[in-house]
Design an enzyme around this catalytic site. Structure first.
Site, short mmCIF file in Angstrom:
data_model
loop_
_atom_site.label_atom_id
_atom_site.label_comp_id
_atom_site.label_asym_id
_atom_site.label_seq_id
_atom_site.Cartn_x
_atom_site.Cartn_y
_atom_site.Cartn_z
N CYS A 240 0.82 -1.24 0.03
CA CYS A 240 -0.11 -0.13 -0.16
C CYS A 240 1.07 1.05 -0.07
O CYS A 240 1.56 1.66 1.06
CB CYS A 240 -0.94 0.23 1.36
SG CYS A 240 -2.07 1.62 1.39
N CYS B 185 -0.48 4.20 2.40
CA CYS B 185 -0.56 4.23 3.87
C CYS B 185 -0.27 2.78 4.24
O CYS B 185 0.85 2.40 3.88
CB CYS B 185 -1.80 4.77 4.40
SG CYS B 185 -3.37 3.91 3.39
N SER B 186 -1.26 1.92 4.80
CA SER B 186 -0.85 0.61 5.11
C SER B 186 -2.16 -0.18 4.88
O SER B 186 -2.34 -1.00 5.87
CB SER B 186 -0.27 0.40 6.60
OG SER B 186 -1.16 0.86 7.55
N CYS B 187 -3.08 0.21 3.98
CA CYS B 187 -4.29 -0.79 3.72
C CYS B 187 -3.82 -2.04 3.62
O CYS B 187 -2.87 -2.69 2.98
CB CYS B 187 -4.86 -0.28 2.31
SG CYS B 187 -5.51 1.43 2.69
#
Lengths: 195, 109
Positions: A103, A106-108
Site C-alpha cells: 500500500c 499508507c498501510s491498507c
C-alpha cells in the site's frame, strides 16, 4: 487504569496478578513466556483465516475460480468473525507470474484474512522501493524471481485489498486441506515469500 | 488447529486482533497459553474448563458478556484441580496484594 477498591475489574486484576506471581515463584511460568504468547497469537490468528482460504483454493478448483473471480464473496463462505472484508481481490501466483502486495499511500491491508500487518509493511522504504525495484526488495526477503518471470505489484487502497494466492508446494498433492493451511504463511500471502 | 478457540470460546476480537479491555485480561490469556505450551495441561483440557465456566454464567447478573472473567475462573479452577495453585495460597496472595499501600506499581491492572 485507575480503579478503586472492590471494583470488580480491580479484583480480577489482583487475582490474575496473584496467580501469575505464584506460578512464577514455583518456576512453572515466566513473565516473558506470557508476553511472547500475546505477540505470537496476534501474528498467527490473523493470517490463519487467509491460510484456510488458500488451502481450499488449492484443493477445490471450483472454489479457486470463485475466489479469483470475486474474492469478497468467496471468502464469505467461511463466515470469519472479526469484521467485514472490504473488496478483496485475490491474485494468483503461477510459474509465469509472481504477485506482491503493497500500500504505497499508507498501510491498507486485508486484515480480515491476514490479521495485523507486519511492521515492515508500514515502512516507507518498503512502500516506495517495492514499486521501484521489486526484484531487489524481494531478493532482500530471500525470494529470487528470475527475470523471465513477470512481476506484478498491487497497490492496495481503502477500497480494494489484495491478497496473493501462492503456488502450492509441489510435494503436497496428497496433503489434507487442514495440513496445507498450516503451511501457508502470512508473508507468502503478501507475496514476499515462497512456499 | 488444536489451539483454536471458536464458537462459544471465541475471544473478543477486532481487526483480526485480540481485544483486551484491561492488561490483566492479556495476562490471563497469555498465562493459559504459556502453561499449556509448557505441557502443564493440554489446550483441550483448558477449553473444557472454559466451556463449563461460560455455560455456568448468570446471564442476568453479568450484563455485558464478561469473557475474561470466565477465562480467569476457568484457569483458576483448572490450576486448583491440578494442584498447581491451591485456593488457600491464592487467597493469601490476593489479600497481600490488596493490602499494598496506595501508589504501588499498578503495572498489571
Amino acid at each position: 487504569m485507575s480503579e478503586h477498591e472492590n471494583h470488580p475489574a480491580s479484583q480480577q486484576s489482583i487475582r490474575a496478578e496473584a496467580i501469575e506471581s505464584l506460578l512464577i515463584e514455583k518456576g512453572l511460568l515466566s513473565e516473558d513466556a506470557v508476553d511472547e504468547v500475546i505477540v505470537q497469537y496476534n501474528e498467527r490468528v490473523g493470517p490463519m483465516n487467509g491460510a484456510k482460504v488458500v488451502a481450499r483454493a488449492w484443493k477445490d478448483p471450483a472454489f479457486k475460480l470463485r475466489l479469483l473471480t470475486d474474492g469478497t464473496r468467496a471468502v464469505e463462505e467461511f463466515e470469519f468473525t472479526g469484521g467485514q472484508v472490504e473488496k478483496l481481490v485475490v491474485v494468483e501466483n503461477t510459474p509465469a507470474v509472481h504477485n506482491v502486495v503493497v500500500c504505497t499511500l499508507c498501510s491498507c491491508y486485508p486484515w480480515a484474512v491476514l490479521g495485523l500487518p507486519p511492521k515492515w509493511y508500514k515502512d516507507p522504504a518498503y512502500r516506495s522501493r517495492i514499486v521501484r525495484e521489486p526484484r531487489r526488495v524481494l531478493a532482500e526477503f530471500g525470494v529470487q524471481i528470475s527475470s523471465s518471470k513477470e512481476l506484478r505489484v498491487w497497490d492496495s487502497s481503502a477500497e480494494i485489498r489484495y491478497m496473493v494466492l501462492p503456488e502450492m508446494p509441489s510435494d503436497s498433492e496428497s496433503t489434507s486441506e487442514e495440513e496445507l493451511a498450516a503451511r501457508v504463511t502470512r508473508d507468502a500471502m503478501i507475496g514476499v515469500a515462497l512456499l | 488447529m488444536s489451539t483454536e478457540l471458536s464458537g462459544i470460546t471465541q475471544p473478543p476480537m477486532a481487526n483480526g486482533e485480540l481485544i483486551f479491555e484491561a492488561p490483566w485480561q492479556g495476562r490471563v490469556f497469555g498465562m493459559a497459553r504459556a502453561l499449556s505450551e509448557a505441557g502443564l495441561f493440554s489446550w483441550n483440557e483448558f477449553r473444557e474448563y472454559l466451556i463449563k465456566a461460560i455455560a455456568a454464567r448468570d446471564r442476568e447478573a453479568e450484563g455485558d458478556y464478561a469473557y475474561y472473567d470466565h477465562f480467569l475462573a476457568a484457569l483458576e479452577t483448572l490450576l486448583a484441580d491440578r494442584g498447581l495453585v491451591a485456593p488457600e495460597p491464592l487467597e493469601t496472595r490476593c489479600a497481600e496484594f490488596r493490602a499494598r499501600p496506595h501508589g504501588h506499581d499498578h503495572g498489571s491492572e
